[in-house]
Design an enzyme around this catalytic site. Structure first.
Site, PDB file in Angstrom:
ATOM      1  N   ASP A  23       7.602   3.359   0.154  1.00 24.70           N
ATOM      2  CA  ASP A  23       7.002   2.128   0.683  1.00 24.70           C
ATOM      3  C   ASP A  23       6.527   2.321   2.125  1.00 24.70           C
ATOM      4  OD1 ASP A  23       6.140  -0.460   0.608  1.00 24.70           O
ATOM      5  OD2 ASP A  23       8.121  -1.380   0.823  1.00 24.70           O
ATOM      6  N   ASN A  25       2.966   2.559   3.060  1.00 23.86           N
ATOM      7  CA  ASN A  25       1.631   3.163   3.256  1.00 23.86           C
ATOM      8  C   ASN A  25       0.670   2.220   3.988  1.00 23.86           C
ATOM      9  OD1 ASN A  25       2.691   5.134   1.670  1.00 23.86           O
ATOM     10  ND2 ASN A  25       1.391   4.761  -0.115  1.00 23.86           N
ATOM     11  N   TRP A  28       1.530   1.885   7.679  1.00 28.73           N
ATOM     12  CA  TRP A  28       1.194   3.143   8.347  1.00 28.73           C
ATOM     13  C   TRP A  28      -0.289   3.147   8.714  1.00 28.73           C
ATOM     14  CZ3 TRP A  28      -2.146   7.193   7.666  1.00 28.73           C
ATOM     15  CH2 TRP A  28      -1.851   8.403   8.325  1.00 28.73           C
ATOM     16  N   ASN A  71       2.170  -4.685  -8.625  1.00 26.03           N
ATOM     17  CA  ASN A  71       1.088  -4.218  -7.748  1.00 26.03           C
ATOM     18  C   ASN A  71      -0.300  -4.490  -8.326  1.00 26.03           C
ATOM     19  OD1 ASN A  71       2.978  -1.324  -6.557  1.00 26.03           O
ATOM     20  ND2 ASN A  71       2.655  -3.293  -5.548  1.00 26.03           N
ATOM     21  N   TRP A  72      -0.383  -4.809  -9.633  1.00 25.13           N
ATOM     22  CA  TRP A  72      -1.676  -5.213 -10.213  1.00 25.13           C
ATOM     23  C   TRP A  72      -2.202  -6.474  -9.524  1.00 25.13           C
ATOM     24  CZ3 TRP A  72      -4.170  -1.730 -12.801  1.00 25.13           C
ATOM     25  CH2 TRP A  72      -3.516  -0.838 -13.650  1.00 25.13           C
ATOM     26  N   ARG A  74      -2.422  -7.038  -6.398  1.00 23.89           N
ATOM     27  CA  ARG A  74      -3.043  -6.766  -5.090  1.00 23.89           C
ATOM     28  C   ARG A  74      -4.557  -6.948  -5.194  1.00 23.89           C
ATOM     29  NH1 ARG A  74       0.198  -2.061  -1.856  1.00 23.89           N
ATOM     30  NH2 ARG A  74       2.225  -3.055  -2.061  1.00 23.89           N
ATOM     31  N   ARG A 197      15.174  -3.976  -0.484  1.00 21.97           N
ATOM     32  CA  ARG A 197      15.186  -4.596  -1.807  1.00 21.97           C
ATOM     33  C   ARG A 197      14.776  -3.575  -2.860  1.00 21.97           C
ATOM     34  NH1 ARG A 197      11.281  -7.214   1.242  1.00 21.97           N
ATOM     35  NH2 ARG A 197       9.179  -6.427   0.861  1.00 21.97           N
TER      36      ARG A 197
HETATM   37  C1  IPE Z   1       7.354  -1.374  -4.343  1.00 23.16           C
HETATM   38  O1  IPE Z   1       6.705  -1.607  -3.144  1.00 23.16           O
HETATM   39  C2  IPE Z   1       6.467  -0.643  -5.269  1.00 23.16           C
HETATM   40  C3  IPE Z   1       6.099   0.705  -4.843  1.00 23.16           C
HETATM   41  C4  IPE Z   1       6.580   1.358  -3.826  1.00 23.16           C
HETATM   42  C5  IPE Z   1       5.120   1.357  -5.675  1.00 23.16           C
HETATM   43  P1  IPE Z   1       5.993  -3.008  -2.809  1.00 23.16           P
HETATM   44  O2  IPE Z   1       5.454  -2.861  -1.450  1.00 23.16           O
HETATM   45  O3  IPE Z   1       5.041  -3.344  -3.890  1.00 23.16           O
HETATM   46  O4  IPE Z   1       7.227  -4.005  -2.877  1.00 23.16           O
HETATM   47  P2  IPE Z   1       7.385  -5.468  -2.281  1.00 23.16           P
HETATM   48  O5  IPE Z   1       6.229  -6.265  -2.819  1.00 23.16           O
HETATM   49  O6  IPE Z   1       7.325  -5.350  -0.802  1.00 23.16           O
HETATM   50  O7  IPE Z   1       8.722  -5.925  -2.763  1.00 23.16           O
HETATM   51  C1  IPE Z   2       3.681   1.561  -1.009  1.00 20.16           C
HETATM   52  O1  IPE Z   2       3.094   1.182   0.190  1.00 20.16           O
HETATM   53  C2  IPE Z   2       2.663   2.009  -2.025  1.00 20.16           C
HETATM   54  C3  IPE Z   2       2.404   1.044  -3.092  1.00 20.16           C
HETATM   55  C4  IPE Z   2       3.045  -0.068  -3.293  1.00 20.16           C
HETATM   56  C5  IPE Z   2       1.337   1.373  -4.017  1.00 20.16           C
HETATM   57  P1  IPE Z   2       2.545  -0.289   0.440  1.00 20.16           P
HETATM   58  O2  IPE Z   2       1.119  -0.326   0.049  1.00 20.16           O
HETATM   59  O3  IPE Z   2       3.426  -1.285  -0.239  1.00 20.16           O
HETATM   60  O4  IPE Z   2       2.699  -0.405   2.000  1.00 20.16           O
HETATM   61  P2  IPE Z   2       3.156  -1.676   2.841  1.00 20.16           P
HETATM   62  O5  IPE Z   2       4.465  -2.125   2.289  1.00 20.16           O
HETATM   63  O6  IPE Z   2       2.078  -2.708   2.683  1.00 20.16           O
HETATM   64  O7  IPE Z   2       3.249  -1.166   4.228  1.00 20.16           O
HETATM   65 MG    MG Z   3       5.088  -2.259   0.377  1.00 22.38          MG
END
Ligand code: IPE
Ligand code: IPE
Ligand code: MG
Length: 252
Positions: A23, A25, A28, A71-72, A74, A197
């Site tokens: 988590d 990215n 960052w 994540n779908w 997003r 979490r």
């Molecule tokens: C969990 O991260 C899923 C992945 C790392 C692929 P999220 O960034 O989607 O989780 P939440 O929404 O903050 O709980």
């Molecule tokens: C994890 O990084 C990768 C995926 C969930 C695909 P995020 O994209 O959730 O990064 P943050 O949590 O927004 O920083």
């Molecule tokens: Mg995240």
């Protein structure tokens, strides 16, 4: 003083199965004024680094959360970028997988991925299937609740079809119907980016995993951060419901 990798190598045993919620990215990228997609690209570099580092200390299973069923939801553009990065990385990473004798696997509802992702994924899975050093499992379009409800549905169908009795449904039967049926439960679960979490990841399988939370954002996560988590894990006492005294005297 041995470096962290040497310290891990000197251990009698390392965790057999490490799971990681990769988590951070997006944050960052944001910190640098970049698009989120660039964060995900750097996340792939981190995964290559960490998979290699895990293989080097003989971790047998590494399971990483790459894309959740949630994540779908997003923005469409980000989902599209993630899928594009997935296809191009699978192609590029074949050499790393072969060099380190890593077998690739996937869990989750992979049939919901775009067709080109599915075919690329299946190809790399097929090309690496005989590697025995480590199994790298990508959780893609994965969610524990969906996995558990699918398992319940399939057990119910078997009862309806007369293939099993209601009484035969126990913990082993349920575990055998999960995507992870061929691997041991994770010993250690790491989540990066200062989030505390589980986000619908391996909820059944981590019942007795040791948890390690790192403040580092995933693209910043280094081999030494993994080794630090493994060394920390080694100092935990996994009691599985028993008392400390029972474990020390080896009396059941
Ligand atoms: C969990 O991260 C899923 C992945 C790392 C692929 P999220 O960034 O989607 O989780 P939440 O929404 O903050 O709980
Ligand atoms: C994890 O990084 C990768 C995926 C969930 C695909 P995020 O994209 O959730 O990064 P943050 O949590 O927004 O920083
Ligand atoms: Mg995240």
């Amino acid at each position: 003083m041995l470096d962290l990798k040497e310290q891990v190598k000197a251990l009698k045993s390392v965790p057999k199965h490490v799971a990681i919620i990769m988590d951070g990215n997006g944050r960052w990228a944001k910190k640098r004024g970049y698009l989120r997609a660039l964060g995900h690209e750097n996340g792939v570099d981190a995964l290559r680094r960490i998979a290699t580092a895990a293989a080097e200390v003989n971790i047998e299973y590494l399971t990483v959360y790459a894309f959740s069923s949630e994540n779908w939801n997003r923005p469409k553009l980000e989902v599209k970028a993630l899928m594009t990065i997935l296809v191009s990385s699978l192609k590029k990473e074949l050499k790393t997988l072969n060099d380190n004798k890593i077998r690739l696997r996937a869990i989750g509802d992979t049939s919901s991925l775009p067709k080109d992702c599915q075919s690329e994924l299946n190809e790399v899975i097929e090309l690496t299937k005989d590697h025995k050093h480590m199994t790298l499992t990508l959780a893609l379009s994965y969610g524990s609740r969906a996995e558990l409800s699918a398992a319940a549905k399939s057990l119910a169908q078997e009862v309806l079809d007369g293939k099993r009795t209601v009484e035969s449904i126990d913990e082993d039967a349920l575990a055998a119907n999960l995507h992870t049926s061929e691997m041991p439960d994770p010993d250690l679960l790491i989540r990066t980016s200062n989030e505390f979490r589980i986000s619908n990841f391996l909820m059944w399988q981590i019942a007795y995993s040791e948890l390690f939370f790192s403040p580092k954002l995933w693209p910043d996560f280094q081999a030494d951060d993994l080794y630090e988590a493994v060394l920390d894990f080694q100092n935990r006492e996994r009691r599985f419901g028993k008392t400390s005294e029972q474990l020390k005297s080896n009396v059941s």
